[in-house]
Design a protein around this motif. Structure first.
Motif, mmCIF file in Angstrom:
data_model
loop_
_atom_site.group_PDB
_atom_site.id
_atom_site.type_symbol
_atom_site.label_atom_id
_atom_site.label_comp_id
_atom_site.label_asym_id
_atom_site.label_seq_id
_atom_site.Cartn_x
_atom_site.Cartn_y
_atom_site.Cartn_z
ATOM 1 N N ALA A 20 0.591 -0.917 0.390
ATOM 2 C CA ALA A 20 -0.026 0.116 -0.131
ATOM 3 C C ALA A 20 0.617 1.189 -0.296
ATOM 4 O O ALA A 20 0.710 2.267 -0.508
ATOM 5 N N ARG A 21 2.405 1.184 1.120
ATOM 6 C CA ARG A 21 2.495 2.469 0.924
ATOM 7 C C ARG A 21 3.435 2.431 -0.870
ATOM 8 O O ARG A 21 3.983 3.936 -1.067
ATOM 9 N N THR A 22 3.804 1.508 -1.419
ATOM 10 C CA THR A 22 4.464 1.432 -2.237
ATOM 11 C C THR A 22 3.723 1.301 -3.793
ATOM 12 O O THR A 22 3.913 1.021 -4.564
ATOM 13 N N LEU A 23 2.869 1.396 -3.883
ATOM 14 C CA LEU A 23 1.177 1.143 -4.685
ATOM 15 C C LEU A 23 2.218 2.138 -5.630
ATOM 16 O O LEU A 23 1.662 3.221 -5.997
ATOM 17 N N ARG A 24 2.084 1.196 -7.531
ATOM 18 C CA ARG A 24 2.110 1.802 -8.833
ATOM 19 C C ARG A 24 1.595 2.082 -9.190
ATOM 20 O O ARG A 24 0.274 0.830 -9.029
ATOM 21 N N GLU A 25 0.822 3.013 -9.854
ATOM 22 C CA GLU A 25 -0.203 3.481 -11.244
ATOM 23 C C GLU A 25 -0.378 1.747 -12.027
ATOM 24 O O GLU A 25 -2.304 2.102 -12.178
ATOM 25 N N HIS A 26 0.751 1.088 -12.600
ATOM 26 C CA HIS A 26 -0.337 0.009 -13.298
ATOM 27 C C HIS A 26 -0.410 -1.011 -12.009
ATOM 28 O O HIS A 26 -1.448 -1.668 -12.952
ATOM 29 N N GLU A 27 -0.211 -0.596 -10.840
ATOM 30 C CA GLU A 27 -0.790 -1.811 -10.678
ATOM 31 C C GLU A 27 -2.358 -1.738 -10.532
ATOM 32 O O GLU A 27 -3.534 -2.311 -10.245
ATOM 33 N N PHE A 28 -2.536 -0.590 -9.919
ATOM 34 C CA PHE A 28 -3.367 0.070 -8.901
ATOM 35 C C PHE A 28 -4.423 0.159 -10.651
ATOM 36 O O PHE A 28 -5.785 -0.244 -10.660
ATOM 37 N N ASP A 29 -3.845 0.772 -11.875
ATOM 38 C CA ASP A 29 -5.122 -0.094 -13.868
ATOM 39 C C ASP A 29 -5.713 -1.466 -13.157
ATOM 40 O O ASP A 29 -6.770 -1.200 -13.334
ATOM 41 N N ALA A 30 -4.532 -2.609 -12.788
ATOM 42 C CA ALA A 30 -4.414 -4.172 -12.673
ATOM 43 C C ALA A 30 -6.061 -3.873 -11.940
ATOM 44 O O ALA A 30 -6.957 -5.044 -12.448
ATOM 45 N N LEU A 31 -5.510 -3.839 -10.456
ATOM 46 C CA LEU A 31 -7.346 -3.603 -9.525
ATOM 47 C C LEU A 31 -8.185 -2.961 -10.011
ATOM 48 O O LEU A 31 -9.031 -4.113 -9.576
ATOM 49 N N MET A 53 -3.310 -12.960 -1.857
ATOM 50 C CA MET A 53 -4.583 -13.044 -2.127
ATOM 51 C C MET A 53 -5.846 -11.939 -1.003
ATOM 52 O O MET A 53 -6.301 -11.472 -1.601
ATOM 53 N N PHE A 54 -5.422 -11.659 -0.104
ATOM 54 C CA PHE A 54 -6.287 -11.000 0.957
ATOM 55 C C PHE A 54 -6.032 -9.501 0.117
ATOM 56 O O PHE A 54 -6.506 -8.737 0.358
ATOM 57 N N GLY A 55 -4.992 -9.144 -0.268
ATOM 58 C CA GLY A 55 -4.704 -7.978 -0.073
ATOM 59 C C GLY A 55 -5.695 -7.328 -1.729
ATOM 60 O O GLY A 55 -6.378 -6.342 -2.195
ATOM 61 N N ILE A 56 -5.346 -8.554 -2.394
ATOM 62 C CA ILE A 56 -6.172 -8.254 -3.714
ATOM 63 C C ILE A 56 -7.577 -8.084 -3.630
ATOM 64 O O ILE A 56 -8.373 -7.454 -3.941
ATOM 65 N N ARG A 57 -7.464 -9.303 -2.736
ATOM 66 C CA ARG A 57 -9.735 -9.092 -2.451
ATOM 67 C C ARG A 57 -9.999 -7.308 -1.650
ATOM 68 O O ARG A 57 -10.978 -6.874 -2.380
ATOM 69 N N MET A 58 -9.229 -7.432 -0.882
ATOM 70 C CA MET A 58 -9.346 -6.533 -0.152
ATOM 71 C C MET A 58 -9.547 -4.867 -0.842
ATOM 72 O O MET A 58 -9.999 -3.661 -1.210
ATOM 73 N N ALA A 59 -8.657 -5.451 -1.878
ATOM 74 C CA ALA A 59 -8.627 -3.787 -3.057
ATOM 75 C C ALA A 59 -9.955 -4.432 -3.512
ATOM 76 O O ALA A 59 -10.126 -2.944 -4.208
ATOM 77 N N ALA A 60 -10.205 -5.157 -4.345
ATOM 78 C CA ALA A 60 -11.261 -5.025 -5.199
ATOM 79 C C ALA A 60 -12.325 -4.389 -4.389
ATOM 80 O O ALA A 60 -13.258 -3.421 -5.081
ATOM 81 N N VAL A 61 -12.517 -4.748 -3.219
ATOM 82 C CA VAL A 61 -13.711 -4.619 -2.403
ATOM 83 C C VAL A 61 -13.605 -3.397 -2.010
ATOM 84 O O VAL A 61 -14.726 -2.693 -2.046
ATOM 85 N N HIS A 119 -13.113 4.233 -3.537
ATOM 86 C CA HIS A 119 -11.809 4.167 -3.500
ATOM 87 C C HIS A 119 -11.073 4.047 -4.953
ATOM 88 O O HIS A 119 -10.472 3.670 -4.975
ATOM 89 N N HIS A 120 -11.644 5.281 -6.025
ATOM 90 C CA HIS A 120 -11.553 5.484 -7.236
ATOM 91 C C HIS A 120 -9.843 5.655 -7.774
ATOM 92 O O HIS A 120 -9.945 5.725 -8.962
ATOM 93 N N ASP A 121 -9.078 6.232 -6.923
ATOM 94 C CA ASP A 121 -7.446 7.027 -7.563
ATOM 95 C C ASP A 121 -6.988 5.608 -6.440
ATOM 96 O O ASP A 121 -6.746 5.432 -5.539
ATOM 97 N N ALA A 122 -5.345 5.961 -7.026
ATOM 98 C CA ALA A 122 -3.938 5.209 -6.645
ATOM 99 C C ALA A 122 -4.238 5.533 -5.307
ATOM 100 O O ALA A 122 -3.986 5.054 -4.345
ATOM 101 N N THR A 123 -4.233 6.829 -5.267
ATOM 102 C CA THR A 123 -3.504 7.123 -3.532
ATOM 103 C C THR A 123 -4.828 7.042 -2.312
ATOM 104 O O THR A 123 -4.696 6.950 -1.402
ATOM 105 N N ALA A 124 -6.029 7.517 -2.804
ATOM 106 C CA ALA A 124 -7.299 6.726 -1.849
ATOM 107 C C ALA A 124 -6.834 5.295 -2.052
ATOM 108 O O ALA A 124 -7.324 5.222 -0.404
ATOM 109 N N LEU A 125 -6.704 4.226 -2.589
ATOM 110 C CA LEU A 125 -6.879 3.389 -2.333
ATOM 111 C C LEU A 125 -5.610 2.575 -1.662
ATOM 112 O O LEU A 125 -5.787 2.569 -0.332
ATOM 113 N N ALA A 126 -4.359 3.606 -1.845
ATOM 114 C CA ALA A 126 -3.628 3.005 -1.062
ATOM 115 C C ALA A 126 -3.349 3.540 0.417
ATOM 116 O O ALA A 126 -3.286 2.622 1.289
#
Length: 554
Positions: A254-265, A309-317, A323-330
């Protein structure tokens, strides 16, 4: 806290140096302790192999500067401290040093020890311009209970040396589940015969809480129940202040979330419910070639490595919750990782007590030195150490907290629980000590502080208390007096306070600061003027209060 306690400890070390003038070894150790008093607090991160130590460190700093693979660097002790510019220095056991190039691969810092081997390296010092390192030095240690006895021995020698106190002022101990090796380490770090550390400077962390229940979305809830069970366990309670569950991998990512990762999530979150649930059933389903998602398999594998898997599931939720942008999601993922609870605990227990913990370490080192290499004036220095420990209320709080978790206070269960809270077991802010929410109205805070003071003054005056209980009541009463001053009603005019420090009264006499002259014998008080506004500012930062004596308005 002001620097008064540090100054008193420094004066004591200077006195010891004067009486050890002909002993070069003793003088070197004393100089080291005097320098250490004015350095940031040293917090070691310890635990068994693959407990998530480096991952936690990265999550705290917010950058991937601690290697998390099984490379040579994870087999040595690495210090991370604040510096104006990034640098890496290897300190060898033969006394030599050499600098390493600062380079990253895929955003991760690379520390290559070659041509040195881990056996030749005493420690590695990484200086980094991070605000999180300005008031604390983090020390990443090799895993204990490693298959390699040499690797485990390095951690043991650093954290729990045989004849001298630990180089760490405090420890964050990581574990997946509490095993006998974990309890054994905490017992050694706690052993007053070795480090004189006590319960007051150890926190246990369930570091991979997201793995409970195969990474279900409610994994942290289950982990909190397990942590509560550990927290109330008698054997562990005597070894650590608290037990906190975190999802360390999620916090780091979360502290090092990258834009391409946010796009995939985000693309994953936009799938229909049926497809999304099907792909998130298991790791195998998630990385299948025919998975119904427009994200390449390699990218999905990267997400799995980075978030689990926990983080991926949590990100999708979280994305579907708004939380529609990378900063808010992080920010949301970091909050859900449990790291905020750990940071709050470290801030309230370690940073707020930083001066007291450093002085405690220095006094332990001085005592060990006096025992190993006693000068002619050893008894004089020892008496000075005891005098400082008995007169410095911050140190008396630490000693009482340790006693409460081990030998007990000689009070009832309810009184012991309240005493622990009032001396800062749950946090050192005024509200934490009084069991109130952070935003409690000032009038409520003052009312609660006054009620606590009256209650403990009455209890301290009971003739039925034995000596240990009376001493405990006296320390708690003094803490309550400071809380009353700090929580003065907003309607009261701000005035400078006259705070007189005096030695502790005889336990069980019922005498307290502010009693009329002539009731009991006291040594002449040493006067100190402190501005109330400045003190309140310190307390808002969570710093322990050192004002413990008669309080009079000028």
């Amino acid at each position: 806290m002001s620097s008064r306690l540090l100054d008193q400890a420094d004066d004591l070390l200077e006195l010891a140096a004067e009486h050890c003038a002909g002993d070069a070894v003793a003088l070197a150790r004393i100089r080291e302790q005097r320098a250490r008093l004015h350095e940031p607090l040293r917090v070691a991160i310890a635990g068994m192999v693959k407990a998530g130590k480096s991952t936690l460190l990265n999550a705290v700093i917010g950058e991937e500067i601690a290697p998390t693979d099984a490379g040579e660097c994870t087999k040595v002790i690495v210090w991370y401290r604040h510096g104006a510019a990034p640098s890496i220095t290897v300190h060898l056991r033969d006394g030599g040093t050499r600098s390493l190039p600062v380079r990253r691969v895929d955003g991760r810092l690379v520390i290559d020890l070659e041509p040195s081997t881990p056996d030749e390296v005493e420690r590695v010092i990484v200086e980094w311009p991070s605000g999180r390192l300005e008031d604390v030095t983090l020390i990443d240690t090799p895993g204990i209970a490693s298959l390699s006895s040499d690797i485990s021995a390095r951690s043991a020698a650093f954290l729990t040396p045989d004849a001298t106190p630990s180089e760490a002022d405090a420890v964050i101990y990581l574990t997946r589940h509490m095993h006998s090796a974990d309890v054994g380490f905490l017992s050694a770090f706690h052993d007053p015969a070795v480090a004189r550390s006590g319960t007051v400077n150890a926190i246990a962390v369930l570091s991979r809480a997201d793995e409970i229940g195969a990474g279900r979305i409610d994994a942290l809830l289950s982990a909190r129940s397990i942590a509560e069970r550990y927290r109330t366990d008698g054997s562990l309670r005597s070894l650590a202040l608290d037990v906190v569950p975190i999802a360390g991998l999620l916090a780091q990512s979360a502290r090092t979330l990258r834009e391409h990762e946010f796009d995939a999530l985000r693309r994953l979150a936009r799938l229909g419910r049926t497809d999304r649930e099907r792909i998130l059933v298991s790791v195998d389903r998630f990385v299948r070639e025919d998975a119904p998602i427009d994200v390449a398999v390699d990218e999905r594998r990267n997400l799995l490595q980075r978030f689990g898997m926990f983080g991926i599931r949590m990100a999708a939720v979280s994305i579907r919750s708004g939380h529609h942008d990378a900063t808010a999601l992080a920010d949301e993922l970091y909050r859900r990782s449990g790291m905020d609870d750990l940071i709050h605990l470290v801030g309230g227990q370690f940073r707020a007590r930083s001066d007291a913990l450093k002085v405690r370490s220095a006094l332990a080192a001085l005592r060990a030195l006096l025992e190993e290499r006693p000068p002619a004036a050893a008894s004089l220095i020892e008496r000075s150490v005891e005098r400082l420990e008995s007169n410095a209320h911050e140190l008396r709080e630490l000693a009482l907290l340790s006693a409460a978790r081990t030998a007990g206070l000689g009070l009832g269960r309810a009184e012991t629980a309240e005493a622990e809270r009032l001396i800062g077991a749950g946090g050192t802010s005024v509200e934490d000590r009084l069991g109130l929410p952070p935003d409690a109205p000032r009038e409520d805070v003052h009312r609660a502080a006054t009620a606590a003071l009256q209650r403990w003054r009455a209890l301290a005056g009971s003739p039925l208390l034995d000596r240990s209980a009376a001493e405990a009541c006296d320390v708690v009463t003094r803490s309550c007096e400071a809380l009353v001053v700090a929580a003065g009603p907003a309607s009261v005019e701000r005035r400078r306070l006259h705070l007189a420090r005096s030695p502790e009264p005889v336990p069980g006499t019922g005498e307290h600061p502010g009693d009329p002259p002539g009731q009991g014998q006291r040594e002449p008080a040493e006067e100190q003027h402190l501005d109330e506004d400045a003190e309140l500012g310190n307390r808002e930062e969570g710093a322990p209060d050192e004002r413990h004596a008669g309080v009079h308005h000028e």
